[in-house]
Design a protein around this motif. Structure first.
Motif, PDB file in Angstrom:
ATOM      1  N   GLN A 162       1.005  -1.337   0.035  1.00  0.00           N
ATOM      2  CA  GLN A 162      -0.164  -0.331  -0.228  1.00  0.00           C
ATOM      3  C   GLN A 162       0.850   1.267   0.260  1.00  0.00           C
ATOM      4  O   GLN A 162       2.097   0.838   0.368  1.00  0.00           O
ATOM      5  CB  GLN A 162      -0.827   0.103   1.026  1.00  0.00           C
ATOM      6  CG  GLN A 162      -1.928  -1.186   0.834  1.00  0.00           C
ATOM      7  CD  GLN A 162      -3.451  -0.530   2.443  1.00  0.00           C
ATOM      8  OE1 GLN A 162      -2.893  -0.336   3.121  1.00  0.00           O
ATOM      9  NE2 GLN A 162      -4.384  -0.869   1.265  1.00  0.00           N
ATOM     10  N   SER A 163       0.468   2.544  -0.482  1.00  0.00           N
ATOM     11  CA  SER A 163       1.556   3.862  -1.090  1.00  0.00           C
ATOM     12  C   SER A 163       1.791   3.903   0.572  1.00  0.00           C
ATOM     13  O   SER A 163       0.827   5.685   0.323  1.00  0.00           O
ATOM     14  CB  SER A 163       0.501   4.162  -2.011  1.00  0.00           C
ATOM     15  OG  SER A 163      -0.909   5.292  -1.802  1.00  0.00           O
ATOM     16  N   ARG A 164       2.027   3.880   1.866  1.00  0.00           N
ATOM     17  CA  ARG A 164       2.732   4.499   2.651  1.00  0.00           C
ATOM     18  C   ARG A 164       3.984   4.447   3.106  1.00  0.00           C
ATOM     19  O   ARG A 164       4.831   3.225   2.387  1.00  0.00           O
ATOM     20  CB  ARG A 164       1.705   4.078   3.937  1.00  0.00           C
ATOM     21  CG  ARG A 164      -0.136   3.089   3.365  1.00  0.00           C
ATOM     22  CD  ARG A 164      -0.323   4.094   5.206  1.00  0.00           C
ATOM     23  NE  ARG A 164       0.417   2.368   5.786  1.00  0.00           N
ATOM     24  CZ  ARG A 164      -0.256   1.011   5.559  1.00  0.00           C
ATOM     25  NH1 ARG A 164      -1.250   1.279   5.412  1.00  0.00           N
ATOM     26  NH2 ARG A 164       1.008   0.814   6.503  1.00  0.00           N
ATOM     27  N   THR A 165       4.425   5.548   3.116  1.00  0.00           N
ATOM     28  CA  THR A 165       5.883   5.396   3.516  1.00  0.00           C
ATOM     29  C   THR A 165       6.594   4.505   4.266  1.00  0.00           C
ATOM     30  O   THR A 165       7.032   3.868   4.720  1.00  0.00           O
ATOM     31  CB  THR A 165       6.508   6.691   4.196  1.00  0.00           C
ATOM     32  OG1 THR A 165       6.153   7.450   4.850  1.00  0.00           O
ATOM     33  CG2 THR A 165       6.502   8.088   2.148  1.00  0.00           C
ATOM     34  N   ASP A 166       5.902   3.736   4.946  1.00  0.00           N
ATOM     35  CA  ASP A 166       5.942   3.279   6.647  1.00  0.00           C
ATOM     36  C   ASP A 166       6.332   1.619   5.655  1.00  0.00           C
ATOM     37  O   ASP A 166       6.705   1.312   6.876  1.00  0.00           O
ATOM     38  CB  ASP A 166       4.917   3.041   7.990  1.00  0.00           C
ATOM     39  CG  ASP A 166       3.912   2.897   7.399  1.00  0.00           C
ATOM     40  OD1 ASP A 166       3.472   3.133   6.213  1.00  0.00           O
ATOM     41  OD2 ASP A 166       3.235   2.498   8.445  1.00  0.00           O
ATOM     42  N   ASN A 167       6.081   2.054   4.539  1.00  0.00           N
ATOM     43  CA  ASN A 167       6.023  -0.449   3.637  1.00  0.00           C
ATOM     44  C   ASN A 167       6.936   0.149   2.794  1.00  0.00           C
ATOM     45  O   ASN A 167       8.194  -0.469   2.845  1.00  0.00           O
ATOM     46  CB  ASN A 167       4.875  -0.305   2.840  1.00  0.00           C
ATOM     47  CG  ASN A 167       3.976  -0.475   3.588  1.00  0.00           C
ATOM     48  OD1 ASN A 167       4.019  -1.326   4.709  1.00  0.00           O
ATOM     49  ND2 ASN A 167       2.599  -0.117   2.980  1.00  0.00           N
ATOM     50  N   ILE A 211       3.962   7.624  -4.694  1.00  0.00           N
ATOM     51  CA  ILE A 211       3.465   7.720  -3.053  1.00  0.00           C
ATOM     52  C   ILE A 211       3.189   9.160  -3.093  1.00  0.00           C
ATOM     53  O   ILE A 211       1.941   9.644  -2.860  1.00  0.00           O
ATOM     54  CB  ILE A 211       3.979   6.803  -1.668  1.00  0.00           C
ATOM     55  CG1 ILE A 211       4.234   5.827  -1.421  1.00  0.00           C
ATOM     56  CG2 ILE A 211       3.179   7.785  -0.261  1.00  0.00           C
ATOM     57  CD1 ILE A 211       5.070   4.848  -0.579  1.00  0.00           C
ATOM     58  N   LYS A 212       4.702  10.146  -2.800  1.00  0.00           N
ATOM     59  CA  LYS A 212       4.350  11.681  -3.701  1.00  0.00           C
ATOM     60  C   LYS A 212       3.585  11.716  -4.263  1.00  0.00           C
ATOM     61  O   LYS A 212       2.645  13.275  -3.916  1.00  0.00           O
ATOM     62  CB  LYS A 212       5.133  12.401  -2.464  1.00  0.00           C
ATOM     63  CG  LYS A 212       6.126  11.975  -1.535  1.00  0.00           C
ATOM     64  CD  LYS A 212       7.283  13.160  -1.336  1.00  0.00           C
ATOM     65  CE  LYS A 212       7.706  12.283   0.208  1.00  0.00           C
ATOM     66  NZ  LYS A 212       9.189  13.366   0.387  1.00  0.00           N
ATOM     67  N   HIS A 213       3.759  11.618  -5.602  1.00  0.00           N
ATOM     68  CA  HIS A 213       3.323  12.564  -6.541  1.00  0.00           C
ATOM     69  C   HIS A 213       2.193  11.889  -7.112  1.00  0.00           C
ATOM     70  O   HIS A 213       1.255  12.159  -7.668  1.00  0.00           O
ATOM     71  CB  HIS A 213       4.802  12.452  -7.913  1.00  0.00           C
ATOM     72  CG  HIS A 213       5.353  13.340  -6.947  1.00  0.00           C
ATOM     73  ND1 HIS A 213       5.341  14.341  -6.257  1.00  0.00           N
ATOM     74  CD2 HIS A 213       7.365  12.904  -6.854  1.00  0.00           C
ATOM     75  CE1 HIS A 213       6.793  15.037  -6.073  1.00  0.00           C
ATOM     76  NE2 HIS A 213       7.847  13.417  -6.082  1.00  0.00           N
ATOM     77  N   ALA A 214       2.436  10.538  -7.842  1.00  0.00           N
ATOM     78  CA  ALA A 214       1.165   9.945  -8.016  1.00  0.00           C
ATOM     79  C   ALA A 214       0.319   9.601  -7.335  1.00  0.00           C
ATOM     80  O   ALA A 214      -1.079   9.686  -8.033  1.00  0.00           O
ATOM     81  CB  ALA A 214       1.335   8.243  -8.981  1.00  0.00           C
ATOM     82  N   TYR A 215      -0.166   9.378  -6.585  1.00  0.00           N
ATOM     83  CA  TYR A 215      -1.020   9.174  -5.679  1.00  0.00           C
ATOM     84  C   TYR A 215      -0.701  10.100  -3.823  1.00  0.00           C
ATOM     85  O   TYR A 215      -2.437  10.073  -3.587  1.00  0.00           O
ATOM     86  CB  TYR A 215      -0.568   7.861  -4.655  1.00  0.00           C
ATOM     87  CG  TYR A 215      -1.365   6.464  -4.895  1.00  0.00           C
ATOM     88  CD1 TYR A 215      -1.635   6.457  -6.739  1.00  0.00           C
ATOM     89  CD2 TYR A 215      -0.301   5.374  -5.215  1.00  0.00           C
ATOM     90  CE1 TYR A 215      -2.054   5.477  -7.517  1.00  0.00           C
ATOM     91  CE2 TYR A 215      -0.147   4.111  -5.898  1.00  0.00           C
ATOM     92  CZ  TYR A 215      -0.992   4.625  -6.935  1.00  0.00           C
ATOM     93  OH  TYR A 215      -0.955   3.272  -7.670  1.00  0.00           O
ATOM     94  N   ALA A 253      11.654   8.352   2.911  1.00  0.00           N
ATOM     95  CA  ALA A 253      10.731   9.367   3.521  1.00  0.00           C
ATOM     96  C   ALA A 253       9.397   9.595   4.912  1.00  0.00           C
ATOM     97  O   ALA A 253       9.099  10.210   5.029  1.00  0.00           O
ATOM     98  CB  ALA A 253       9.756   8.968   1.797  1.00  0.00           C
ATOM     99  N   HIS A 254       9.910   8.004   5.447  1.00  0.00           N
ATOM    100  CA  HIS A 254       9.037   7.862   6.422  1.00  0.00           C
ATOM    101  C   HIS A 254       9.706   8.648   7.550  1.00  0.00           C
ATOM    102  O   HIS A 254       8.675   9.411   8.388  1.00  0.00           O
ATOM    103  CB  HIS A 254       9.134   6.584   6.596  1.00  0.00           C
ATOM    104  CG  HIS A 254       8.231   5.773   7.965  1.00  0.00           C
ATOM    105  ND1 HIS A 254       6.592   6.186   8.600  1.00  0.00           N
ATOM    106  CD2 HIS A 254       8.321   5.391   8.953  1.00  0.00           C
ATOM    107  CE1 HIS A 254       5.969   5.943   8.596  1.00  0.00           C
ATOM    108  NE2 HIS A 254       7.089   5.197   9.684  1.00  0.00           N
ATOM    109  N   THR A 255      10.682   8.228   7.882  1.00  0.00           N
ATOM    110  CA  THR A 255      11.626   9.078   8.975  1.00  0.00           C
ATOM    111  C   THR A 255      11.945  10.879   8.890  1.00  0.00           C
ATOM    112  O   THR A 255      11.907  11.175  10.046  1.00  0.00           O
ATOM    113  CB  THR A 255      12.473   7.988   9.811  1.00  0.00           C
ATOM    114  OG1 THR A 255      13.585   8.719   7.505  1.00  0.00           O
ATOM    115  CG2 THR A 255      11.877   6.721   9.527  1.00  0.00           C
ATOM    116  N   SER A 274      16.548  10.200  -0.162  1.00  0.00           N
ATOM    117  CA  SER A 274      17.125  11.596  -1.223  1.00  0.00           C
ATOM    118  C   SER A 274      15.479  12.114  -0.289  1.00  0.00           C
ATOM    119  O   SER A 274      15.617  13.909  -0.211  1.00  0.00           O
ATOM    120  CB  SER A 274      16.348  12.002  -2.786  1.00  0.00           C
ATOM    121  OG  SER A 274      15.015  11.152  -3.210  1.00  0.00           O
ATOM    122  N   ALA A 275      15.047  11.429  -0.019  1.00  0.00           N
ATOM    123  CA  ALA A 275      13.297  12.407   1.211  1.00  0.00           C
ATOM    124  C   ALA A 275      14.614  13.104   2.713  1.00  0.00           C
ATOM    125  O   ALA A 275      14.698  14.163   2.855  1.00  0.00           O
ATOM    126  CB  ALA A 275      12.989  11.558   1.588  1.00  0.00           C
ATOM    127  N   GLY A 276      15.961  12.225   3.109  1.00  0.00           N
ATOM    128  CA  GLY A 276      16.160  12.684   3.644  1.00  0.00           C
ATOM    129  C   GLY A 276      17.903  13.539   3.186  1.00  0.00           C
ATOM    130  O   GLY A 276      17.465  14.925   4.666  1.00  0.00           O
TER     131      GLY A 276
END
Lengths: 150, 117
Positions: free
Chosen positions: A13-18, A55-59, B25-27, B58-60
């Motif tokens: 799923q489109s989440r950064t924790d993945n 995650i950031k742009h497409a979704y 990107a998450h942290t 690159s997010a970091g």
């Protein structure tokens, strides 16, 4: 050309924790294919950048859309496809940035595309906006980047 | 198990941020918060110790770019130290060594701030 064999697939799923899970998936496959740890790390980072862009742009940070990661290979070619069904962006409009200028004006973002192109041997895009967007990240196994070198 | 930690220490007019784990990107927002807090407290002499940082995307890197201008405008700096070769390579790919001071060890970076006084 012979079609490449599909070996592995993962959908998140489109989440950064993945992202961590994706990195572990790709690292394992790249090492198993024969890349050195250093080279595998480059592939992992490129795939992270591709997924982060989705995650950031497409979704646009919608948390429950899906991202599919397919890993295919033939004898010397290792390919990771990152597939989404979101908004596409035109990669050709994202010119390779003049890095010094980019950094000196402290502009944020846009570095992911640069990293993908720098880290991989080839980056291909295939877009059908809203239906299926695909980024293919390709790396060739050579004597200098394989784990068996030396 | 936490995948990323930001820890902050103060001393000798220099603030040190210790990074641990994966900066992606998450942290990245955790590091943004740490920088923002220091800037709000008008602490502009910042050393980021990357000894236990095992990964950066690159997010970091974008977080460093977002705050450097503010910090330098206030006569401060963000200096980076103790990077592994793997993390340094990513900074290097993006040309960061041109714009950021990167030191092998934390004391060296702290000393640079002291020498400026």
């Amino acid at each position: 050309m012979e079609r490449m064999a599909k070996t592995l697939t993962k959908t998140i799923q489109s989440r950064t924790d993945n992202l961590l899970e994706v990195r572990e998936f790709v690292m394992h496959a790249a090492r198993r294919f024969g890349f050195s740890e250093e080279e595998s790390s480059k592939i992992v980072l490129a795939v992270d950048e591709a997924c982060t862009n989705v995650i950031k742009h497409a979704y646009q940070n919608a948390p429950n859309r899906s991202i599919q990661i397919d890993i295919t290979h033939d004898r010397e070619t290792f390919q990771v496809s990152v597939i989404d069904e979101g908004k596409s962006f035109n990669p050709n409009s994202a010119k390779m940035p003049d890095l010094k200028q980019h950094l000196s004006t402290f502009r944020r973002g846009g570095l992911g595309v640069y990293l993908m192109r720098t880290l991989m041997d080839k980056v291909e895009y295939n877009y059908s906006p809203g239906k299926r967007n695909e980024v293919r990240l390709i790396k060739y196994l050579t004597p200098s980047n394989s784990a068996a070198r030396g | 198990m936490s995948e990323f930690k930001v820890h902050h220490r103060d001393g000798e007019g220099v603030s040190v941020i210790d990074l641990k784990g994966y900066l992606d990107a998450h942290t990245a927002p955790d590091l943004e918060n740490a920088f923002q807090k220091l800037i709000d407290e008008k602490k502009f002499n910042i050393v980021v110790n990357c000894k236990d940082l095992s990964y950066i995307s690159s997010a970091g890197l974008g977080v460093f770019m977002a705050y450097i201008e503010d910090v330098r405008k206030n006569q401060g700096d963000i200096k980076l130290t103790n990077m592994s070769a793997k993390v340094y390579n990513v900074f290097d790919l993006l040309g960061f060594p041109i714009l950021y001071e990167i030191y092998k060890d934390e004391q060296e970076a702290v000393g640079k701030f002291a020498a400026r006084k």
